[in-house]
Design a protein around this motif. Structure first.
Motif, PDB file in Angstrom:
ATOM      1  N   ALA A 133      -2.184  21.362  43.805  1.00 41.55           N
ATOM      2  CA  ALA A 133      -3.217  22.401  44.048  1.00 41.55           C
ATOM      3  C   ALA A 133      -4.197  22.074  45.053  1.00 41.55           C
ATOM      4  N   THR A 134      -4.220  20.882  45.575  1.00 38.62           N
ATOM      5  CA  THR A 134      -5.288  20.637  46.669  1.00 38.62           C
ATOM      6  C   THR A 134      -4.360  20.546  47.984  1.00 38.62           C
ATOM      7  N   ASN A 171      -3.317  24.615  37.648  1.00 37.29           N
ATOM      8  CA  ASN A 171      -2.768  23.227  37.186  1.00 37.29           C
ATOM      9  C   ASN A 171      -3.044  22.140  38.037  1.00 37.29           C
ATOM     10  N   ILE A 172      -3.413  20.914  37.696  1.00 38.72           N
ATOM     11  CA  ILE A 172      -3.557  19.626  38.323  1.00 38.72           C
ATOM     12  C   ILE A 172      -2.384  18.991  38.226  1.00 38.72           C
ATOM     13  N   LYS A 173      -1.628  18.950  39.154  1.00 36.91           N
ATOM     14  CA  LYS A 173      -0.379  18.062  38.905  1.00 36.91           C
ATOM     15  C   LYS A 173      -0.289  17.064  40.324  1.00 36.91           C
ATOM     16  N   ARG A 219      -8.393   9.364  40.712  1.00 38.43           N
ATOM     17  CA  ARG A 219      -9.117  10.751  41.473  1.00 38.43           C
ATOM     18  C   ARG A 219      -9.176  11.807  40.244  1.00 38.43           C
ATOM     19  N   ILE A 220      -8.461  11.815  39.444  1.00 34.57           N
ATOM     20  CA  ILE A 220      -8.613  12.815  38.419  1.00 34.57           C
ATOM     21  C   ILE A 220      -9.853  12.561  37.380  1.00 34.57           C
ATOM     22  N   VAL A 261      -8.795  24.899  34.071  1.00 37.59           N
ATOM     23  CA  VAL A 261      -7.718  24.121  34.693  1.00 37.59           C
ATOM     24  C   VAL A 261      -6.860  23.178  33.485  1.00 37.59           C
ATOM     25  N   THR A 262      -5.845  23.014  33.688  1.00 43.25           N
ATOM     26  CA  THR A 262      -4.966  22.028  32.925  1.00 43.25           C
ATOM     27  C   THR A 262      -4.644  20.675  33.850  1.00 43.25           C
ATOM     28  N   VAL A 263      -4.848  19.469  33.492  1.00 38.02           N
ATOM     29  CA  VAL A 263      -4.690  18.567  33.926  1.00 38.02           C
ATOM     30  C   VAL A 263      -3.348  17.718  33.473  1.00 38.02           C
ATOM     31  N   PHE A 264      -2.259  17.578  34.476  1.00 35.95           N
ATOM     32  CA  PHE A 264      -1.137  16.717  34.095  1.00 35.95           C
ATOM     33  C   PHE A 264      -1.197  15.379  34.719  1.00 35.95           C
TER      34      PHE A 264
END
Length: 189
Positions: A123-124, A151-153, A171-172, A184-187
């Motif tokens: 996503a970045t 989504n953060i993957k 980083r997360i 947001v959803t973190v994976f």
């Protein structure tokens, strides 16, 4: 504003005077293969999707370029100074991706877009620049699904080794993006 596709994104950026001013400022440097990228792009999208009226503050505005002939870090600092003179309220960060593989201890990048594809989160992994007519161009090496679905993957690179997976996980925690954008959803790796 509902953002469903690349055209919606282009309209979002093209109609934001602040973003356009930043892109026009960077364009004046005439850097090879330049992009304004990462959190600068993602934050605008997530602020919009969250319905925020005010921008989420940015730690910096990432400007990248690709020039194998000019890999001195001092040159990047000169460029930051030039940008600070043009727009002193912006927290500029300039990096030549032709040397950043050394910092990240991975194989050399082939271009700025290649570097963007190897950012830690999908996503970045986004970039913006202007064409000769000052129309916004967007690069999305991993597509739009993750950024639009919030989504953060990890990108495939950051899933390829335990060391890189650990960098992603760190980083997360450090960025704590969920505190800024609760939808947001973190994976995890």
């Amino acid at each position: 504003m509902l953002i469903q596709n690349k055209e919606d994104l282009l309209l979002l950026f093209q109609t934001d005077g602040w973003i356009m001013d930043i892109l026009k400022t960077v364009k004046t440097l005439e850097l090879p293969d330049w992009w304004v990228c990462a959190g600068f792009v993602r934050s605008k999208i997530w602020d919009t999707l969250h319905g925020y009226r005010e921008r989420t503050p940015l730690a910096d505005v990432d400007v990248i370029f690709f020039d194998p002939a000019e890999v001195d870090e001092g040159y990047e600092k000169e460029l930051e100074l030039r940008l600070q003179q043009l727009a002193p309220t912006i927290p500029w960060s300039v990096k030549n991706e032709a040397r950043m593989h050394l910092v990240n201890d991975i194989p050399p990048y082939t271009s700025s877009e290649d570097a963007i594809s190897k950012f830690p989160e999908t996503a970045t992994g986004l970039g913006l620049k202007l064409d000769v007519w000052d129309q916004v161009i967007v690069t999305t090496p991993w597509g739009l699904e993750d950024v639009l679905e919030m989504n953060i993957k990890p990108t495939p690179l950051f899933q390829s080794s335990p060391e890189l997976a650990a960098i992603y996980e760190k980083r997360i925690v450090q960025k704590n993006l969920k505190s800024k954008w609760p939808q947001v959803t973190v994976f995890h790796t």
